[in-house]
Motif scaffolding. Sequence first.
Motif, PDB file in Angstrom:
ATOM      1  N   ARG A  23       0.845  -1.199   0.000  1.00 58.06           N
ATOM      2  CA  ARG A  23       0.000   0.000   0.000  1.00 58.06           C
ATOM      3  C   ARG A  23       0.885   1.256   0.000  1.00 58.06           C
ATOM      4  O   ARG A  23       0.642   2.200  -0.751  1.00 58.06           O
ATOM      5  N   ALA A  24       1.932   1.208   0.826  1.00 58.35           N
ATOM      6  CA  ALA A  24       2.833   2.361   0.923  1.00 58.35           C
ATOM      7  C   ALA A  24       3.524   2.580  -0.437  1.00 58.35           C
ATOM      8  O   ALA A  24       3.663   3.722  -0.904  1.00 58.35           O
ATOM      9  N   ALA A  25       3.910   1.482  -1.096  1.00 55.54           N
ATOM     10  CA  ALA A  25       4.590   1.602  -2.391  1.00 55.54           C
ATOM     11  C   ALA A  25       3.638   2.186  -3.436  1.00 55.54           C
ATOM     12  O   ALA A  25       4.031   3.023  -4.259  1.00 55.54           O
ATOM     13  N   LEU A  26       2.379   1.770  -3.379  1.00 51.80           N
ATOM     14  CA  LEU A  26       1.403   2.295  -4.345  1.00 51.80           C
ATOM     15  C   LEU A  26       1.151   3.774  -4.093  1.00 51.80           C
ATOM     16  O   LEU A  26       1.066   4.588  -5.018  1.00 51.80           O
ATOM     17  N   LYS A  27       1.026   4.135  -2.834  1.00 48.77           N
ATOM     18  CA  LYS A  27       0.793   5.545  -2.486  1.00 48.77           C
ATOM     19  C   LYS A  27       1.918   6.400  -3.053  1.00 48.77           C
ATOM     20  O   LYS A  27       1.700   7.466  -3.628  1.00 48.77           O
ATOM     21  N   ASP A  28       3.115   5.888  -2.881  1.00 50.91           N
ATOM     22  CA  ASP A  28       4.282   6.604  -3.355  1.00 50.91           C
ATOM     23  C   ASP A  28       4.249   6.740  -4.881  1.00 50.91           C
ATOM     24  O   ASP A  28       4.476   7.814  -5.430  1.00 50.91           O
ATOM     25  N   GLN A  59      -9.088   8.936  -7.300  1.00 50.86           N
ATOM     26  CA  GLN A  59      -8.663   9.899  -6.272  1.00 50.86           C
ATOM     27  C   GLN A  59      -9.201   9.467  -4.906  1.00 50.86           C
ATOM     28  O   GLN A  59      -8.497   9.559  -3.900  1.00 50.86           O
ATOM     29  N   ASN A  60     -10.438   8.986  -4.898  1.00 49.63           N
ATOM     30  CA  ASN A  60     -11.011   8.455  -3.655  1.00 49.63           C
ATOM     31  C   ASN A  60     -10.282   7.200  -3.205  1.00 49.63           C
ATOM     32  O   ASN A  60      -9.969   7.026  -2.026  1.00 49.63           O
ATOM     33  N   ARG A  61     -10.050   6.300  -4.181  1.00 50.28           N
ATOM     34  CA  ARG A  61      -9.387   5.028  -3.852  1.00 50.28           C
ATOM     35  C   ARG A  61      -8.009   5.296  -3.251  1.00 50.28           C
ATOM     36  O   ARG A  61      -7.560   4.588  -2.346  1.00 50.28           O
ATOM     37  N   TYR A  62      -7.317   6.333  -3.782  1.00 49.43           N
ATOM     38  CA  TYR A  62      -5.984   6.677  -3.297  1.00 49.43           C
ATOM     39  C   TYR A  62      -6.032   6.948  -1.795  1.00 49.43           C
ATOM     40  O   TYR A  62      -5.158   6.510  -1.037  1.00 49.43           O
ATOM     41  N   GLU A  63      -7.108   7.628  -1.362  1.00 50.88           N
ATOM     42  CA  GLU A  63      -7.224   7.965   0.063  1.00 50.88           C
ATOM     43  C   GLU A  63      -7.631   6.737   0.888  1.00 50.88           C
ATOM     44  O   GLU A  63      -7.088   6.491   1.947  1.00 50.88           O
ATOM     45  N   PRO A  88      -5.556   2.308  -1.809  1.00 45.82           N
ATOM     46  CA  PRO A  88      -4.909   2.477  -3.121  1.00 45.82           C
ATOM     47  C   PRO A  88      -4.857   1.174  -3.947  1.00 45.82           C
ATOM     48  O   PRO A  88      -4.719   1.231  -5.167  1.00 45.82           O
ATOM     49  N   LEU A  89      -5.010   0.032  -3.278  1.00 42.57           N
ATOM     50  CA  LEU A  89      -5.018  -1.241  -4.017  1.00 42.57           C
ATOM     51  C   LEU A  89      -6.145  -1.282  -5.040  1.00 42.57           C
ATOM     52  O   LEU A  89      -6.029  -1.905  -6.097  1.00 42.57           O
ATOM     53  N   ARG A  90      -7.250  -0.616  -4.712  1.00 49.81           N
ATOM     54  CA  ARG A  90      -8.426  -0.620  -5.585  1.00 49.81           C
ATOM     55  C   ARG A  90      -8.159   0.106  -6.908  1.00 49.81           C
ATOM     56  O   ARG A  90      -8.841  -0.126  -7.891  1.00 49.81           O
ATOM     57  N   ILE A  91      -7.119   1.000  -6.912  1.00 52.08           N
ATOM     58  CA  ILE A  91      -6.787   1.726  -8.152  1.00 52.08           C
ATOM     59  C   ILE A  91      -6.435   0.715  -9.247  1.00 52.08           C
ATOM     60  O   ILE A  91      -6.708   0.934 -10.420  1.00 52.08           O
ATOM     61  N   LEU A  92      -5.871  -0.409  -8.838  1.00 50.68           N
ATOM     62  CA  LEU A  92      -5.452  -1.420  -9.824  1.00 50.68           C
ATOM     63  C   LEU A  92      -6.642  -2.000 -10.591  1.00 50.68           C
ATOM     64  O   LEU A  92      -6.482  -2.560 -11.661  1.00 50.68           O
ATOM     65  N   ASP A  93      -7.860  -1.852 -10.028  1.00 49.11           N
ATOM     66  CA  ASP A  93      -9.081  -2.376 -10.670  1.00 49.11           C
ATOM     67  C   ASP A  93      -9.704  -1.371 -11.624  1.00 49.11           C
ATOM     68  O   ASP A  93     -10.698  -1.684 -12.277  1.00 49.11           O
ATOM     69  N   CYS A  94      -9.154  -0.145 -11.707  1.00 46.27           N
ATOM     70  CA  CYS A  94      -9.817   0.929 -12.472  1.00 46.27           C
ATOM     71  C   CYS A  94      -9.989   0.519 -13.941  1.00 46.27           C
ATOM     72  O   CYS A  94      -9.100  -0.061 -14.551  1.00 46.27           O
ATOM     73  N   GLU A 104      -7.278   5.479 -19.770  1.00 46.12           N
ATOM     74  CA  GLU A 104      -6.102   6.337 -19.490  1.00 46.12           C
ATOM     75  C   GLU A 104      -5.462   5.939 -18.153  1.00 46.12           C
ATOM     76  O   GLU A 104      -4.240   5.929 -18.020  1.00 46.12           O
ATOM     77  N   ASP A 105      -6.323   5.617 -17.176  1.00 46.95           N
ATOM     78  CA  ASP A 105      -5.800   5.232 -15.858  1.00 46.95           C
ATOM     79  C   ASP A 105      -5.102   3.875 -15.935  1.00 46.95           C
ATOM     80  O   ASP A 105      -4.083   3.641 -15.279  1.00 46.95           O
ATOM     81  N   GLN A 106      -5.680   2.992 -16.776  1.00 48.61           N
ATOM     82  CA  GLN A 106      -5.076   1.662 -16.908  1.00 48.61           C
ATOM     83  C   GLN A 106      -3.647   1.772 -17.448  1.00 48.61           C
ATOM     84  O   GLN A 106      -2.766   1.008 -17.055  1.00 48.61           O
ATOM     85  N   GLU A 107      -3.431   2.736 -18.334  1.00 47.45           N
ATOM     86  CA  GLU A 107      -2.080   2.960 -18.874  1.00 47.45           C
ATOM     87  C   GLU A 107      -1.107   3.283 -17.747  1.00 47.45           C
ATOM     88  O   GLU A 107       0.022   2.791 -17.723  1.00 47.45           O
ATOM     89  N   ILE A 108      -1.563   4.130 -16.822  1.00 52.00           N
ATOM     90  CA  ILE A 108      -0.705   4.511 -15.682  1.00 52.00           C
ATOM     91  C   ILE A 108      -0.485   3.289 -14.772  1.00 52.00           C
ATOM     92  O   ILE A 108       0.631   3.009 -14.339  1.00 52.00           O
ATOM     93  N   VAL A 109      -1.593   2.529 -14.560  1.00 46.37           N
ATOM     94  CA  VAL A 109      -1.547   1.374 -13.650  1.00 46.37           C
ATOM     95  C   VAL A 109      -0.534   0.327 -14.141  1.00 46.37           C
ATOM     96  O   VAL A 109       0.141  -0.331 -13.337  1.00 46.37           O
ATOM     97  N   LYS A 110      -0.399   0.240 -15.477  1.00 50.31           N
ATOM     98  CA  LYS A 110       0.528  -0.749 -16.049  1.00 50.31           C
ATOM     99  C   LYS A 110       1.926  -0.657 -15.447  1.00 50.31           C
ATOM    100  O   LYS A 110       2.623  -1.661 -15.299  1.00 50.31           O
ATOM    101  N   ASN A 111       2.342   0.578 -15.123  1.00 46.90           N
ATOM    102  CA  ASN A 111       3.714   0.755 -14.615  1.00 46.90           C
ATOM    103  C   ASN A 111       3.800   0.754 -13.089  1.00 46.90           C
ATOM    104  O   ASN A 111       4.864   1.004 -12.528  1.00 46.90           O
ATOM    105  N   ALA A 112       2.668   0.503 -12.438  1.00 45.19           N
ATOM    106  CA  ALA A 112       2.671   0.529 -10.965  1.00 45.19           C
ATOM    107  C   ALA A 112       3.511  -0.634 -10.430  1.00 45.19           C
ATOM    108  O   ALA A 112       3.675  -1.654 -11.106  1.00 45.19           O
ATOM    109  N   PRO A 113       4.041  -0.483  -9.206  1.00 47.20           N
ATOM    110  CA  PRO A 113       4.826  -1.584  -8.632  1.00 47.20           C
ATOM    111  C   PRO A 113       3.986  -2.864  -8.553  1.00 47.20           C
ATOM    112  O   PRO A 113       2.773  -2.793  -8.377  1.00 47.20           O
TER     113      PRO A 113
END
Length: 428
Positions: free
Chosen positions: A177-182, A196-200, A203-209, A213-222
């Motif tokens: 969670r800390a790594a995703l927040k970062d 933005q809500n999930r981040y608060e 943040p694990l839920r962001i991976l389900d978005c 456009e968000d999925q593109e960003i998620v691809k590079n997440a840890p």
Amino acid sequence: MAINNVKGTHDIIGKEADTYAYVENVMGQIASFFAFQPVRPPVLEYSELFVRGVGEGSDVVRKEMYTFLDKADRSVTLRPEFTAGIVRLIVQNKLIPVNELPLKFYYCGPVFRYERPQLGRYRQFNQFGVECIGHGSAYADVEVIALAYTMLQSLGLENVTIKINTLGDEESRNNYRAALKDFFKDKVANMCGDCQNRYEINPLRILDCKVPEDQEIVKNAPKMSKYISEASQKRFQDVLAALEEMEIPYEVDDTLVRGLDYYSETVFEFHYVSKKGNNYGAIGAGGHYDKLVHELGGPDVPGVGFSFGVERLVSVLSDDELLPDLSMSLAAYVMPIGIDSYKYALNVADELRLLGYPVDICFDDVKLGNMFKRAEKKGARLALIVGEEEIKNNTVIVKNMESKEQITVSFEELGSKCEEILAGKEEK
Ligand code: HAM
């Protein structure tokens, strides 16, 4: 003006209802072989159960619950899933201290989610599932997966893909969670409102978005796999080794995070694409949960379970022609001549029904020829004709619909005569 069903709900009629009962019976029987017992929790629960149990960061709680105030202004919710309710039932009825662990329950019934309806996705649908509570080893997870796999095999679904992953223990998830927040810190402002809500909240839920456009960003997440503690990795390897030993095929999918917040360690989903190419999404899913029982006021014991979507199972079974012919052929059609014979007709039908034969009665005052046509259409093997004469003599005319032979029998010998004919033993 006629009133239609609520959007996202569906009527299950006649033969289709039989297929639901068939699927649920097969699964119930296998659950019993694995020593699970049935439970029937209520459909309605206090909303807080799901907010605390499923998690306020999950889409289910944030967007999909049918929640309303009852007449005493209490917030109640039509269950969006079973697991939290089963845990509530166990805690409230104090089943843990007095019973040997694990507690093993299976359940079936409607659940409600305000989702966008599409192929295989409803707002009211049925789940069949199990929960095994109070035993935390990797092998409890394996037994539950083996149970699900046996159920699918017994239904004839051979080419099931089991996707499996580990979310690790609390330490693993805190680190991840800390790594995703970062990672998302300087990106989240440009992502969707949900993220933005999930981040608060989680943040694990962001991976389900699902926003491209968000999925593109998620691809590079840890990747989660890097943050799994040694103990959890070892536990996961034990799960996989036991599955191999049991010849249960699986695919490790390290992007599988599941949409409900209570999971830890092993999570899994069952996927099946029908031969017609229809993909109904996951036909079932589940996982291990460490903290849910404690979170809902019980002792600190873990659990593991899964739920199948019965609509999705019925759809794939029907697509792949794996449903047995469940139509029960009618043994006899009782044909009363005139309304004055209806009472006697009821007694005649009853006589055979009590012997275990399906029997229907024609309560329409139509000509005999018409009744015979109906008997044929219904596939009845015998026509039982009763009129004024038969009532007077306490007899019944029995006609074999196949051979067209006809005899008159006394009411007393009706059962035994029909049994003989239906068993193909009648004397010539
Ligand atoms: P879930 O993944 O949310 O998990 O749902 C389980 C199954 O219900 C899905 O795999 C799918 O087959 C079916 N399903 C979900 N949403 C719909 C829908 N809108 N329409 C039709 N079918 C649907 C749970 O509910 C967890 N309680 C599973 C579990 C049990 N985990 C541990 N124990």
